[in-house]
Design a protein around this motif. Structure first.
Motif, PDB file in Angstrom:
ATOM      1  N   LYS A 153       0.790  -1.226   0.000  1.00  0.00           N
ATOM      2  CA  LYS A 153       0.000   0.000   0.000  1.00  0.00           C
ATOM      3  C   LYS A 153       0.826   1.282   0.000  1.00  0.00           C
ATOM      4  O   LYS A 153       0.553   2.214  -0.746  1.00  0.00           O
ATOM      5  CB  LYS A 153      -0.936   0.012   1.212  1.00  0.00           C
ATOM      6  N   SER A 154       1.853   1.332   0.835  1.00  0.00           N
ATOM      7  CA  SER A 154       2.564   2.592   1.003  1.00  0.00           C
ATOM      8  C   SER A 154       3.232   3.016  -0.308  1.00  0.00           C
ATOM      9  O   SER A 154       3.124   4.155  -0.751  1.00  0.00           O
ATOM     10  CB  SER A 154       3.597   2.440   2.121  1.00  0.00           C
ATOM     11  N   LYS A 155       3.919   2.062  -0.949  1.00  0.00           N
ATOM     12  CA  LYS A 155       4.610   2.398  -2.194  1.00  0.00           C
ATOM     13  C   LYS A 155       3.620   2.614  -3.339  1.00  0.00           C
ATOM     14  O   LYS A 155       3.831   3.494  -4.190  1.00  0.00           O
ATOM     15  CB  LYS A 155       5.645   1.329  -2.556  1.00  0.00           C
ATOM     16  N   ALA A 156       2.530   1.846  -3.354  1.00  0.00           N
ATOM     17  CA  ALA A 156       1.526   2.047  -4.409  1.00  0.00           C
ATOM     18  C   ALA A 156       0.924   3.443  -4.282  1.00  0.00           C
ATOM     19  O   ALA A 156       0.789   4.179  -5.268  1.00  0.00           O
ATOM     20  CB  ALA A 156       0.440   0.971  -4.318  1.00  0.00           C
ATOM     21  N   MET A 157       0.582   3.842  -3.072  1.00  0.00           N
ATOM     22  CA  MET A 157       0.035   5.192  -2.841  1.00  0.00           C
ATOM     23  C   MET A 157       1.055   6.245  -3.253  1.00  0.00           C
ATOM     24  O   MET A 157       0.712   7.232  -3.920  1.00  0.00           O
ATOM     25  CB  MET A 157      -0.305   5.376  -1.356  1.00  0.00           C
ATOM     26  N   ASP A 158       2.310   6.046  -2.840  1.00  0.00           N
ATOM     27  CA  ASP A 158       3.401   6.956  -3.186  1.00  0.00           C
ATOM     28  C   ASP A 158       3.431   7.160  -4.710  1.00  0.00           C
ATOM     29  O   ASP A 158       3.371   8.296  -5.216  1.00  0.00           O
ATOM     30  CB  ASP A 158       4.700   6.325  -2.638  1.00  0.00           C
ATOM     31  N   LEU A 159       3.456   6.065  -5.453  1.00  0.00           N
ATOM     32  CA  LEU A 159       3.582   6.173  -6.911  1.00  0.00           C
ATOM     33  C   LEU A 159       2.331   6.770  -7.557  1.00  0.00           C
ATOM     34  O   LEU A 159       2.422   7.620  -8.444  1.00  0.00           O
ATOM     35  CB  LEU A 159       3.888   4.795  -7.515  1.00  0.00           C
ATOM     36  N   VAL A 160       1.169   6.342  -7.111  1.00  0.00           N
ATOM     37  CA  VAL A 160      -0.087   6.785  -7.735  1.00  0.00           C
ATOM     38  C   VAL A 160      -0.405   8.240  -7.371  1.00  0.00           C
ATOM     39  O   VAL A 160      -0.939   8.997  -8.181  1.00  0.00           O
ATOM     40  CB  VAL A 160      -1.253   5.845  -7.329  1.00  0.00           C
ATOM     41  N   LEU A 161      -0.039   8.667  -6.161  1.00  0.00           N
ATOM     42  CA  LEU A 161      -0.390  10.024  -5.725  1.00  0.00           C
ATOM     43  C   LEU A 161       0.659  11.069  -6.092  1.00  0.00           C
ATOM     44  O   LEU A 161       0.309  12.232  -6.308  1.00  0.00           O
ATOM     45  CB  LEU A 161      -0.629  10.048  -4.201  1.00  0.00           C
ATOM     46  N   THR A 162       1.941  10.681  -6.166  1.00  0.00           N
ATOM     47  CA  THR A 162       2.959  11.678  -6.546  1.00  0.00           C
ATOM     48  C   THR A 162       3.253  11.639  -8.039  1.00  0.00           C
ATOM     49  O   THR A 162       3.751  12.605  -8.598  1.00  0.00           O
ATOM     50  CB  THR A 162       4.309  11.463  -5.806  1.00  0.00           C
ATOM     51  N   GLY A 163       2.984  10.507  -8.688  1.00  0.00           N
ATOM     52  CA  GLY A 163       3.282  10.374 -10.110  1.00  0.00           C
ATOM     53  C   GLY A 163       4.756  10.206 -10.406  1.00  0.00           C
ATOM     54  O   GLY A 163       5.167  10.255 -11.564  1.00  0.00           O
ATOM     55  N   ARG A 164       5.575   9.984  -9.375  1.00  0.00           N
ATOM     56  CA  ARG A 164       7.015   9.868  -9.607  1.00  0.00           C
ATOM     57  C   ARG A 164       7.365   8.541 -10.291  1.00  0.00           C
ATOM     58  O   ARG A 164       6.565   7.602 -10.287  1.00  0.00           O
ATOM     59  CB  ARG A 164       7.786   9.981  -8.281  1.00  0.00           C
ATOM     60  N   MET A 165       8.575   8.499 -10.852  1.00  0.00           N
ATOM     61  CA  MET A 165       9.024   7.251 -11.485  1.00  0.00           C
ATOM     62  C   MET A 165       9.891   6.449 -10.522  1.00  0.00           C
ATOM     63  O   MET A 165      10.584   7.016  -9.670  1.00  0.00           O
ATOM     64  CB  MET A 165       9.857   7.560 -12.722  1.00  0.00           C
ATOM     65  N   MET A 166       9.874   5.152 -10.686  1.00  0.00           N
ATOM     66  CA  MET A 166      10.666   4.240  -9.858  1.00  0.00           C
ATOM     67  C   MET A 166      11.672   3.565 -10.793  1.00  0.00           C
ATOM     68  O   MET A 166      11.304   3.127 -11.890  1.00  0.00           O
ATOM     69  CB  MET A 166       9.647   3.245  -9.285  1.00  0.00           C
ATOM     70  N   ASP A 167      12.944   3.491 -10.389  1.00  0.00           N
ATOM     71  CA  ASP A 167      13.935   2.870 -11.278  1.00  0.00           C
ATOM     72  C   ASP A 167      13.918   1.343 -11.126  1.00  0.00           C
ATOM     73  O   ASP A 167      13.185   0.794 -10.296  1.00  0.00           O
ATOM     74  CB  ASP A 167      15.335   3.468 -11.062  1.00  0.00           C
ATOM     75  N   ALA A 168      14.749   0.681 -11.925  1.00  0.00           N
ATOM     76  CA  ALA A 168      14.720  -0.791 -11.968  1.00  0.00           C
ATOM     77  C   ALA A 168      15.098  -1.411 -10.625  1.00  0.00           C
ATOM     78  O   ALA A 168      14.502  -2.402 -10.194  1.00  0.00           O
ATOM     79  CB  ALA A 168      15.658  -1.295 -13.066  1.00  0.00           C
ATOM     80  N   ALA A 169      16.090  -0.807  -9.950  1.00  0.00           N
ATOM     81  CA  ALA A 169      16.534  -1.366  -8.669  1.00  0.00           C
ATOM     82  C   ALA A 169      15.403  -1.301  -7.640  1.00  0.00           C
ATOM     83  O   ALA A 169      15.148  -2.268  -6.909  1.00  0.00           O
ATOM     84  CB  ALA A 169      17.763  -0.601  -8.164  1.00  0.00           C
ATOM     85  N   GLU A 170      14.701  -0.164  -7.609  1.00  0.00           N
ATOM     86  CA  GLU A 170      13.573  -0.042  -6.671  1.00  0.00           C
ATOM     87  C   GLU A 170      12.444  -0.997  -7.053  1.00  0.00           C
ATOM     88  O   GLU A 170      11.805  -1.603  -6.185  1.00  0.00           O
ATOM     89  CB  GLU A 170      13.070   1.413  -6.639  1.00  0.00           C
ATOM     90  N   ALA A 171      12.226  -1.165  -8.348  1.00  0.00           N
ATOM     91  CA  ALA A 171      11.171  -2.074  -8.816  1.00  0.00           C
ATOM     92  C   ALA A 171      11.484  -3.521  -8.430  1.00  0.00           C
ATOM     93  O   ALA A 171      10.592  -4.297  -8.095  1.00  0.00           O
ATOM     94  CB  ALA A 171      10.998  -1.950 -10.331  1.00  0.00           C
ATOM     95  N   GLU A 172      12.773  -3.868  -8.442  1.00  0.00           N
ATOM     96  CA  GLU A 172      13.149  -5.229  -8.050  1.00  0.00           C
ATOM     97  C   GLU A 172      13.026  -5.402  -6.532  1.00  0.00           C
ATOM     98  O   GLU A 172      12.478  -6.392  -6.052  1.00  0.00           O
ATOM     99  CB  GLU A 172      14.586  -5.546  -8.489  1.00  0.00           C
ATOM    100  N   ARG A 173      13.517  -4.383  -5.776  1.00  0.00           N
ATOM    101  CA  ARG A 173      13.393  -4.420  -4.309  1.00  0.00           C
ATOM    102  C   ARG A 173      11.953  -4.545  -3.872  1.00  0.00           C
ATOM    103  O   ARG A 173      11.644  -5.193  -2.892  1.00  0.00           O
ATOM    104  CB  ARG A 173      13.909  -3.100  -3.710  1.00  0.00           C
TER     105      ARG A 173
END
Ligand code: HXC
Length: 258
Positions: A153-173
């Motif tokens: 939830k926390s990261k999904a909210m972060d991405l959906v509400l801020t619109g920021r991009m996540m890099d490959a390393a974060e996506a794997e983590r």
């Protein structure tokens, strides 16, 4: 078949679909989604194909739905044509495994398309995001639902509400992708994975995918019961007999998808 905005070719037992609309970073317009649906359907129907790889360019898997095509659409129009539902969800109807090989941008509908696939492999330069909020809308192809199941939830909210991009390393983590590979070897690694899957008995591969996907929709008790039924049913196949006989006889199985 010849397409205008994608390429589709068989690589051994793997169907390779490449999104190919470089002028718009593979923005997913109606024509592209129609062609993608046709290519997926063709590989699904082809008995020589056991798995499908979906990829884009080194710069973009897909930068989202086509904003220029969407911008003047009205509420009644998109509602009655069932925008998204009518074209975008073909990949969910495919029984063979679909591997998304993502390099560069996977944004908005591009990220959602990757998440509709069964496995995501990322290149080191992959960038994932749900930037819809910046356009005055929200994810519309399952992003708010599938992202939270993958990353919490926390990261999904972060991405959906801020619109920021996540890099490959974060996506794997955060478990959105199974692994990260160099850009140059992305497609090759995805094809290798597809080839490994396609070497097994298709009936078992299809039911394995169905069983894992059921976990999205069912309670644990229902899911285990569902799995048990599928498991039992595979003992009606010739390939189960062949696979187990080959083990006992210390030889390689010759699966016949029967
Ligand atoms: C239409 C797009 C596009 C898109 C890029 N282009 N993304 N066209 N729809 N989603 C076009 C640009 O207009 C431009 O065309 C060309 O592709 C190259 O893009 P640039 O912006 O010049 O590239 P760059 O500066 O490298 O920036 C890359 C980028 C940026 C950060 C990815 O393009 C961007 O922010 N794109 C939009 C991302 C986005 O908001 N996606 C979500 C869409 S909404 P010209 O003709 O100028 O060269 C969505 C809703 C989903 O997906 C709902 C369910 C389907």
């Amino acid at each position: 078949a010849e397409y205008g905005m994608i390429k589709a070719e068989a690589r051994g037992k793997v169907g390779l679909i490449t999104l190919d609309r470089p002028s718009a970073l593979n923005a997913l317009c109606d024509q592209l989604m129609t062609e993608l649906g046709q290519a997926l359907g063709a590989f699904e129907a082809d008995p020589a194909i056991g798995a499908i790889v979906l990829t884009g360019s080194e710069k973009a898997f897909a930068a989202g739905a086509d904003i220029k095509e969407m911008k003047d659409r009205t509420y009644p129009a998109i509602h009655f044509e069932d925008f998204i539902g009518n074209k975008w969800e073909t990949v969910l109807t495919i029984k063979k495994p679909v591997i998304a090989a993502v390099a560069g941008f996977a944004l908005g509908g591009g990220c959602e398309l990757a998440m509709m696939c069964d496995i995501i492999i990322a290149a080191e330069n992959a960038r994932f995001g749900q930037p819809e909020i910046k356009l005055g809308i929200i994810p519309g192809a399952g992003g708010s639902q599938r992202l939270i199941r993958a990353v919490g939830k926390s990261k999904a909210m972060d991405l959906v509400l801020t619109g920021r991009m996540m890099d490959a390393a974060e996506a794997e983590r955060s478990n959105l992708v199974t692994r990260v590979v160099p850009v140059e070897s992305l497609v090759e690694e995805a094809l290798k994975m597809g080839e490994a899957i396609a070497s097994y008995s298709l009936p078992s591969v299809v039911l394995a995918k169905e069983a894992v996907n059921a976990a999205y929709e069912m309670t644990l008790r229902e899911g285990v019961r569902f799995e048990r039924r599928l498991f039992h049913s595979l003992f009606a196949t010739e390939d189960q007999k062949e696979g187990m006989a080959a083990f006992a006889e210390k030889r390689k199985p010759a699966f016949r998808n029967a």
